[in-house]
Design an enzyme around this catalytic site. Structure first.
Site: not given
Ligand code: NPQ
Ligand code: MG
Length: 368
Positions: A213, A135, A188, A161, A163, A238, A290, A262
């Site tokens: 996502e 990610s 995402d 992936k 953001k 998600d 994650g 998750k």
């Molecule tokens: C998701 N994780 O899928 C999350 C979002 C997420 C790996 O994209 C601190 C700051 C902790 C931002 C945990 C990934 C977090 C964070 C998860 C974002 O949407």
């Molecule tokens: Mg997500």
């Protein structure tokens, strides 16, 4: 097994690199480690709630309160024949799935250690290694994004992936497709759009993404169903999938074609398995999300992701992408072909470096 004692540790680690989503940028990760002692063994869980209630309404300070004052009394001194009984034992407390998951997952680790089997075996896992994706957060420039994508592809990751948010979406995806061609790519949005943005979101269709996502509100199902009717790209939910019931509703309304699992969001391993099984029965693929976990939570995720319907690469990358060093030694490694081995030792099967945990701990509480 009888749960005799619980220890909470609030831990804070610097991230190797900042991580930016549609709700902001972070440089550190703070989380709660939960230890359960019983029958002469110890189980470990990690609470994925952050400092701020931005991804989820839970926070680590709030989770500390909920675990200490409400969940601990429901499990300490109790005997469980199976870790599947732990989530129902906490049913009196509504919500707080991240707090519950940390306790429940520690109970699974304890149960697996007491039986001297890897956690994956207890969960019903079948895969010996799992496909790994990354990610990539929002960057300061498209150049920086290109450099990150290059690095991760070279490391062997099986899916990228990125953001997105309004203003960092079509331009970012177009750049990645131009420079890197037909790689397995998804985006995402972390709920950064509304249904009024259906047109700009449909503009992503021409890039052949694996999925988009959580484009809309964190608790929405209905608008996602409307959006899915208007775009070709598969929606993956998600944030909206906070329970088995929410998953059933999303599938009934055809609000998504893929689900991200998750355990923190769902309340632990048992609930995650139920969502996994529901999706398997409906022909809906799942993948493991994650939460920037330390090696403890990351190991739990790997065991869960060994179940057979985790057919898409998960956000389960190498420890070194996040923490250097991690709280476990050795850290989680990813092979040159983008696979992570499922640990074969008892329980979560990784070795915690307790000196590192001690050095990173802000506060400790033992409850018995
Ligand atoms: C998701 N994780 O899928 C999350 C979002 C997420 C790996 O994209 C601190 C700051 C902790 C931002 C945990 C990934 C977090 C964070 C998860 C974002 O949407
Ligand atoms: Mg997500």
């Amino acid at each position: 097994m009888r749960i005799e004692r619980m220890t909470l540790r609030l831990v804070r680690l610097p991230l190797v690199a900042f991580f930016e989503t549609s709700f902001g940028r972070v440089y550190h990760r703070a989380f709660i480690l939960v230890t359960l002692d019983g029958d002469g063994a110890q189980g470990l869980g990690e609470c994925v709630a952050e400092v701020d209630p931005y991804y989820s309404s839970e926070t680590n300070v709030g989770a500390w309160h909920i675990i200490k004052d409400f969940l601990a009394p429901l499990v300490i001194g109790r005997t469980f024949a199976d870790p599947r009984e732990v989530f129902p034992a906490m049913a009196r407390v509504r919500g707080h799935h991240m707090a519950k998951a940390a306790v429940e997952m520690a109970a699974w680790d304890l149960a697996a250690r007491l039986r001297d089997v890897p956690l994956s075996r207890l969960l019903g896992g079948t895969l010996r290694e799992i496909p790994s994706g990354v990610s990539i957060g929002i960057q300061d420039s498209l150049e920086q994004l290109a450099a990150k994508v290059r690095t991760e592809l070279d490391a062997g990751y099986r899916r990228i992936k990125i953001k997105i948010k309004p203003g960092w979406d079509v331009s970012a995806v177009a750049m990645v497709r131009e420079r890197f061609g037909d790689i397995p790519l998804m985006v995402d949005a972390n709920a950064a759009y509304t249904l009024a943005d259906a047109e700009p979101l449909a503009a992503l269709d021409r890039f052949g993404l694996m999925m988009i996502e959580q484009p809309l509100e964190y608790d929405d199902v209905r608008d996602h169903a409307a959006l899915q009717r208007r775009i070709a790209t598969s929606i993956c939910l998600d944030e909206s999938i906070h329970s088995l019931r929410a998953a059933e509703e999303a599938l009934a309304l055809e609000a998504c074609r893929i689900i991200n699992i998750k355990p923190g969001r769902l309340g632990g391993h048992a609930q995650s398995i139920r969502v996994h099984d529901l999706c398997a029965a409906r022909g809906i693929p799942v993948w493991h999300g994650g939460m920037l976990e330390s090696g403890v939570g990351r190991a739990h995720n790997i065991h869960l992701a060994s179940l057979p319907n985790f057919t898409l690469p998960g956000d389960i990358a190498a420890s070194r992408r996040y923490f250097a060093p991690d709280l476990i030694e050795p850290g989680i490694e990813v092979s040159a072909n983008g696979m992570v081995a499922v640990p074969t030792g008892p329980g979560i099967g990784v070795a915690v470096d307790w000196d590192r945990v001690e050095a990173a701990t802000i506060e400790t509480l033992a409850i018995d």
